[in-house]
Structure formats: C-alpha cells, structure tokens
Design a protein around this motif. Structure first.
Motif: not given
Lengths: 335, 335
Positions: B190, B214, B216, B266
């Motif tokens: 992140i 992932e 973010y 996202e």
C-alpha cells in the motif's frame, strides 16, 4: 536509586564481580532470539553541525522502546528454570520495569514491579500491558527498598536490579558490540549515565573490542552525581536530581562506580536546554522520536565541538519513551 | 498539479511511455551511490492492533526526509552531461523541490524551483539549503505552469516533473524493490497516492517481482480524485483538496492515470482523524517521525481490518517532513 540488597557495611564482602568482555559476548548470544539488532543511523546534516562523524545506535527502536530490554532479557534468561519459576521482582519508575515485565513474559514467568505512586500512567500502562503486577510505594528510595524487600520476602521471587547487576550490565553492553560491528574504528563512544549500568556495559564492550576507544558518559547538569563521583573518587549519594531527563535520575551503584572509574575518560555535562535542542535536531533531521535521556550524548558533542572535531564517534540513543504532549511543550518553551 | 508541457490535445502524441520493470532495476543501480537503502521496520504492538503482519518501508529516513529523492535522483542522473549542464527546473511546494535541489547539487548542476508564495518557510529553507534558486508564483496551477514555462524559456533548463515523468516513476519504484527484497512474499503493498508517481512505481515494481501482489493506493477523503478517477475511468481534475496531508493534494497525471488503472486493485479512503490516529501510533509505538501523508497507508489498514486480516502487508511510509508545532496541535485536538 541505591542498592537494594547490600547494606553499605557488607559492600566489599557481597558485591558481585564486574562482568567481563566474555560475559557481553555470552549475553549477545543469549538475547539474540528476543532482542532487536537495532539500526545504526547517520545524518549528514547533523555531522555538518557537529563537525565530526556520528554513528547513532538507535535503542529507541529496541523492544519496549529502550536499551533496558537487553539487560533485563539477559538477566532473566540467565536464571535457572527453578529460579525463573520463582518470579522476577524489581523496582523501577521507568523503562526497566517494562523491560522486566516483557522479559518475564517471554521466559514464561511472573514479574512484580515496585513503582512509586507518582509514576506516569503511560509507563504503568506499559508495565501492565506486558502482564506484570505493580506494587506501589512512596517516591523515596527508603520506601522503594523497604517495599521491594517485603515483596521479595512475601513472594520468594528473584531480584533483578536495574543496574547494579553483572548480568544486566553485560546485556546493556551488547548495544555497543553491535555498534562497533556496524561502524568499526570509532575513536569514541558516548552513552548517557544514570545508575551506570548502560555506561559500564558500553565501556567493557568498547574496550574489549579496542582498548584505545575513548568512552565518555553524558549527564545532565541537574543530575551530575556521576560526574562529581568520578572527580572526587567516591560514590556521591543522597542528592535530589533536577532535570527533564527522567531516565537519568538514579545514582551510581556499588558495582558500576568502580567500573566507570577504571574505564571512563570523563563524564561530560550539559544543561536541559542543550538536551532539548539536541532532541529537536534528532526528531527533525533524523525523523526519530527520542526521549530527553537519549539525546544527551548528542548534546554533549554539540557542546564540545573541539574535543570531537573530525573524529568518528558512536552515540548510544538510549530510548524513545516520551509523552508527546510533554515533548511539544518543551519544544514550544525553547523556541 | 497538471501536466506542464503537454497540452491536452497533444496527450496521445507526446505522452512518454510508461516505465517498465527493467527501468526500475536500472534506476536502482543508478541511484545506489546516492540514495539510502532505508530500513524496513516492524512493530509487534501495531501488528496486534491491525490483526495482520505489517512491514514499514521507512522513506521518512531517506535523504531529504522523503521518497522523492529516489525519483529526482534517477531523473537528474539519467540526463546526458550536456542536458544536465543546462540546469534543472521544476515546480513544487514540497518534498520534490528539496529532492531536485539535492540531486542537482550532487550532479554538479543548478536547480530552479517554482514555488507558490505561500509555501511553508521550512520547506523553502530546505530547498535553499541545497543551493537551489526559488522563483515564486501564485498558488494556482495556471500560475505554476505559466511561471515554469517562462523559467524554462529564460534558462534553457531541463524540466523534471514531480510525477508525470517515466524516470521519476522508475526511481520511486526502487523503494518497493528494496521492500520486497527485505520482506519477500508479501500479499499486498500500500502506498499513498497524490499525483500517482509513487504508486505507479510501487505497482510496476511489485508486479515485476510477483504479479499476484495486490497493490492498493491510500488517499485522504478530502483529496479523493484518484479514487474517483479510477472508479469513473477518467482523470478527474480541477477540484480543491481539503486535507492535512499536504503531500497528497496533487491530481493524477496523464502518464500515471493509465498505469494505476492497469495495476491498482483499489484506492482506499480515510479521513484526516484516522490519519492523525495512525500517525500518532507510528510516533509512539515505532518512535518514528512521519508526516500525515506517510501515515495514510497504516490508517487504511486499521480502517479495513477484514480485508487485510492475517496477511503480510508492505506499507510505504512516504516521508517525515512535518512541522513539530503543527503535529502537536493535531495530536492535542484529537485527544
């Protein structure tokens, strides 16, 4: 703080032996599974201001937020299983209490911390968070000692003194062992001095690696008992300290005084305003939260530029446990 | 901030190509002699609060106090000697200006930073301290662009945009390369998002190492243009941001928007109170001074415990340049 278990008359007979370099090597191996090998950081900006090459050993990033976990961990894990099971007892109004609580939990035993009733809530909360029991006392050394003796008698626990203990001293020395492994060929190492456990361990470690390294203590003017003790050649006790450095208000112990007398070149003094300025530099330039005690070595270097000019100097940043509200009030008052 | 040199109509024709993973590897080699390989730190206490395993990449400990030096250094050192000698020009009211000033000094050339006249004195002082010239403008994007264009015309200098530049993006990605070398097998990374340079570099680096990670973005509610842009599939501009995160008030660029659209799972939003609480946790528990922008990734994790429960997550702590007086006022207001 004074001795807990040894009356002055019994000093010579009962005083434990000073740790040696081998004890520090053993401590390093013993605490390695539990303690952080903290980073050694540098700052070009502060080097320029100081006119020398500074290597900051960041014990504010140690578990519990201070070097204290090293000594507590070494002492607790050096106990036999049988002794450990008796539970650990100590007295502390600060970082040592939290360190003992954490070390006891990791060893799977209990801890009791005798703490003055005016101990800051944040420090009591840390001790409780690690699962230790707190027994309040009056904020006087005589009350601390009496309550501690009572707790030892009641519980049959094992005392781990905050600094007048060879295992604690050896544990504190491991910070300097790591520092010198990371930044070899230092000319000098500076650690803050209170009861003298950290500075004793620092000195034995430094001189075990290289007897030529100059070892200095850093002490606030308002708690200058170590400075005056070394100068007068006798352990001065009974003064009332007056400094914002809440980690540096203890007095030298019977074990640490002779170690410092042999190893330390000089104790260097600074006032609280110099400590706050140094603390602010570390916060702003290095982005590290340090408590006042942890900034005293840098304050000393900035106050004695000639002594350290162009040299390679290691600084033990002892801890980072500070109330943010208090810190901002100090910064605001100073600016 | 918008593009400086490319009018909307010319976007497609003149837009530079997005950097690839190989460009990040090249950037890492190029900046290695100048930039810090910053530590990756952990906190058991915060892991317990968050319910997952967090790895903090501490770019607050980078030179200049922020990740910005990585991109600036890569862009400035990638120039030919001839181009570098023309001098570097940029626009910034924050960390990028200081980073360009430092990179230009290290390259042995000059820098000019176009900065709004209401830029905090502390940031202007940092830019000046590195030897750059400051040209004031109005605090409007149109004025920034006009003054920058004028400076480029007057000096013949080379523009290094704060984020809409492949070399800058590649430089920012080197932080994630180091993070993944230190903490392999992360499930997620992140980074905060403003103009999108850091998040673009983070995403390209992460997916170059492992396409399953992932990625973010973390963004304040009061500057949610990136969140809304990705959701609507078009670059939203022209809003007035309202957040204490002074590093996160820019808008996505023409180069960063498509990169984020492709790579980012996202953008997660938090409000300023959540940012202050996360910032306080990092100061108190990790002993690190971080600016609001640098605490947004942790704030996001704490706000979305279910999403990250039990997972291994890397957080890019983007910087630590914060006025201590402002920070203590935020903490006081929040408590």
């Amino acid at each position: 703080m004074n001795d807990l278990t040894v009356s002055p008359a019994a000093d010579a007979a009962l005083a434990p032996a000073a740790p040696e370099f081998a004890d520090i090597l053993a401590a390093a191996a013993r605490i390695a599974p539990h303690a952080h090998a903290t980073p050694v950081l540098r700052s070009r900006a502060i080097d320029e201001l100081a006119g020398c090459e500074l290597h900051f050993k960041c014990e504010n990033l140690q578990r519990g937020g201070a070097f204290k976990f090293r000594g507590a961990c070494n002492a607790v894990f050096a106990l036999s299983d049988e002794d450990a099971a008796r539970g650990i007892v100590t007295q502390s109004s600060g970082n040592h209490g939290g360190a003992i609580a954490l070390a006891a939990r990791l060893r799977g035993t209990t801890a009791t911390v005798v703490a003055p009733h005016n101990t800051p809530q944040v420090k009591l909360a840390a001790i409780r968070a690690y699962g230790a029991r707190i027994v309040p006392c009056e904020p006087l050394q005589s009350s601390r000692d009496a309550v501690t003796a009572q707790v030892l008698a009641d519980t049959g626990g094992v005392l781990v003194h905050p600094f007048n203990d060879p295992k604690v001293i050896a544990g504190q020395g491991t910070a300097t062992l790591e520092l010198l492994g990371h930044a070899p060929q230092l000319d000098a190492v500076i650690a803050p001095v209170s009861g003298g456990g950290l500075l004793s361990g620092t000195a034995i470690a430094a001189h075990g690696v290289d007897p030529a390294i100059e070892v200095y203590g850093a002490e606030p003017q308002g708690a200058r008992d170590a400075h005056d003790s070394l100068r007068e050649g006798r352990r001065i006790t009974g003064r009332t300290p007056d400094t914002i450095c809440d980690g540096l208000r203890a007095e030298l112990g019977t074990l640490t005084f002779p170690i410092l007398s042999r190893h330390v070149r000089e104790i260097l003094l600074v006032d609280d305003a110099q400590v706050i300025a140094a603390m602010r530099l570390i916060w702003e330039r290095m982005k590290l939260v340090v408590e006042p005690s942890g900034a005293v070595p840098l304050a000393v270097v900035l106050a004695q530029r000639e002594r350290f000019a162009g040299r390679r100097v290691g600084l033990i940043v002892s801890g980072g446990n500070v109330d943010l509200g208090l810190a901002s009030a100090w910064f605001a008052d100073a600016s």
